[in-house]
Design an enzyme around this catalytic site. Structure first.
Site, PDB file in Angstrom:
ATOM      1  N   LYS A 120       0.830  -1.204   0.000  1.00 49.89           N
ATOM      2  CA  LYS A 120       0.000   0.000   0.000  1.00 49.89           C
ATOM      3  C   LYS A 120       0.860   1.248   0.000  1.00 49.89           C
ATOM      4  CE  LYS A 120      -2.002   1.719   3.639  1.00 49.89           C
ATOM      5  NZ  LYS A 120      -2.838   1.937   4.840  1.00 49.89           N
ATOM      6  N   ASP A 138      -6.753   1.139   1.085  1.00 46.49           N
ATOM      7  CA  ASP A 138      -6.792   1.218   2.540  1.00 46.49           C
ATOM      8  C   ASP A 138      -8.188   0.827   3.016  1.00 46.49           C
ATOM      9  OD1 ASP A 138      -8.382   3.347   1.842  1.00 46.49           O
ATOM     10  OD2 ASP A 138      -7.304   4.829   3.038  1.00 46.49           O
TER      11      ASP A 138
END
Length: 219
Positions: A120, A138
Site C-alpha cells: 500500500k 486502505d
C-alpha cells in the site's frame, strides 16, 4: 455493477474534484515516503502536525540519520507506534543512502524492500510522487469498493486487482484519491452520508442511509 455504471461514477467524482491528491503534506518524494510510513494507524492531520516539526529539521535520508533514532522519536512521539516507526525510518534511510544514493526508488521491488514499506505504501509513493496508475487500497477504499460494488472483495489485494481491471484507464491515476476521499468524508463507516452522496443513484449498497423524515414516511 457494470462498466458503464463505473464510468459514470468516476465521471461524477472527477467533476466534483478534478485534481484530487493526498491530504498528507510533502514537498519531495522522500517527504511523502516518510509521511506515508508515519500514517499507519494514524490520521493525516496528526502526521502533518508531526512532519511540520520534523521536516524543517530533517527532510533527507542523511539528515534523519544525523538526527538519530532518539532525536527522530522526539519529533514524532505524538504519533501512534512512534518507537517502531522511528526504527523503520532509520533503517529505511540507511538503505536509501547505501543502495539508492539517497533517492527514493521509482520501482515497486526496491520500494517494498525498504523497512516499513508494504504494497500500500509503495502504491501511494508510485502514484502520488511518480504519477503511476497504482491503487493503494486502505480501509476506506476497501469499504467503498464493497459497498458500492465497484470492486467487491474480502481483502485489499482482491479489491486492488478488481479496481485495476475495471476502472477506465483515463481515471486510473486519480481513482484511489477519489475513493479514499469519498470513504473518508461521504461513505463513512458507521453512518454513510447517502443523502449527500453524488453517486447514490449508481451505488448498489442495499442499506443506503436515509434522512429521518424519509424513514418516518415509510413506516
Amino acid at each position: 455493477m457494470n462498466d458503464a455504471k463505473r464510468r459514470l461514477i468516476f465521471e461524477r467524482l472527477r467533476a466534483a474534484n478534478p485534481t484530487p491528491t493526498t491530504e498528507l503534506q510533502y514537498r519531495s518524494p522522500f517527504e511523502l515516503l516518510v509521511a506515508v510510513i508515519l500514517s499507519a494507524q494514524a490520521t493525516d492531520k496528526g502526521v502533518n502536525q508531526a512532519t511540520a516539526r520534523l521536516f524543517p529539521i530533517a527532510n533527507t535520508p542523511q539528515a534523519i540519520l544525523d538526527l538519530g533514532e532518539e532525536g527522530l522519536k522526539a519529533q514524532i512521539r505524538t504519533i501512534g507506534l512512534f518507537n517502531s516507526k522511528a526504527r523503520h525510518l532509520i533503517k529505511t534511510c540507511e538503505l536509501l543512502v547505501s543502495a539508492h544514493g539517497g533517492a527514493v526508488p521509482r520501482d515497486r521491488q526496491s520500494l517494498e524492500s525498504l523497512p516499513g514499506v508494504g504494497r500500500k505504501t509503495a502504491n501511494v509513493v508510485l502514484n502520488t510522487a511518480f504519477g503511476e496508475p497504482t491503487m493503494a487500497v486502505d480501509t476506506h477504499i476497501l469499504r467503498v469498493g464493497n459497498r458500492t460494488r465497484i470492486a467487491p472483495g474480502k481483502t485489499p489485494a482482491v479489491v486492488e486487482q478488481k479496481l485495476l481491471r475495471h476502472v477506465p484507464r483515463e481515471f486510473l491515476k486519480d481513482a484511489h484519491h477519489w475513493l479514499i476521499l469519498h470513504g473518508r468524508y461521504v461513505c463513512v463507516a458507521r453512518t454513510p452520508r447517502c443523502p449527500a452522496c453524488p453517486i447514490a443513484d449508481l451505488c448498489e449498497f442495499p442499506d443506503k442511509h436515509q434522512p429521518k423524515e424519509e424513514q418516518l414516511s415509510r413506516k
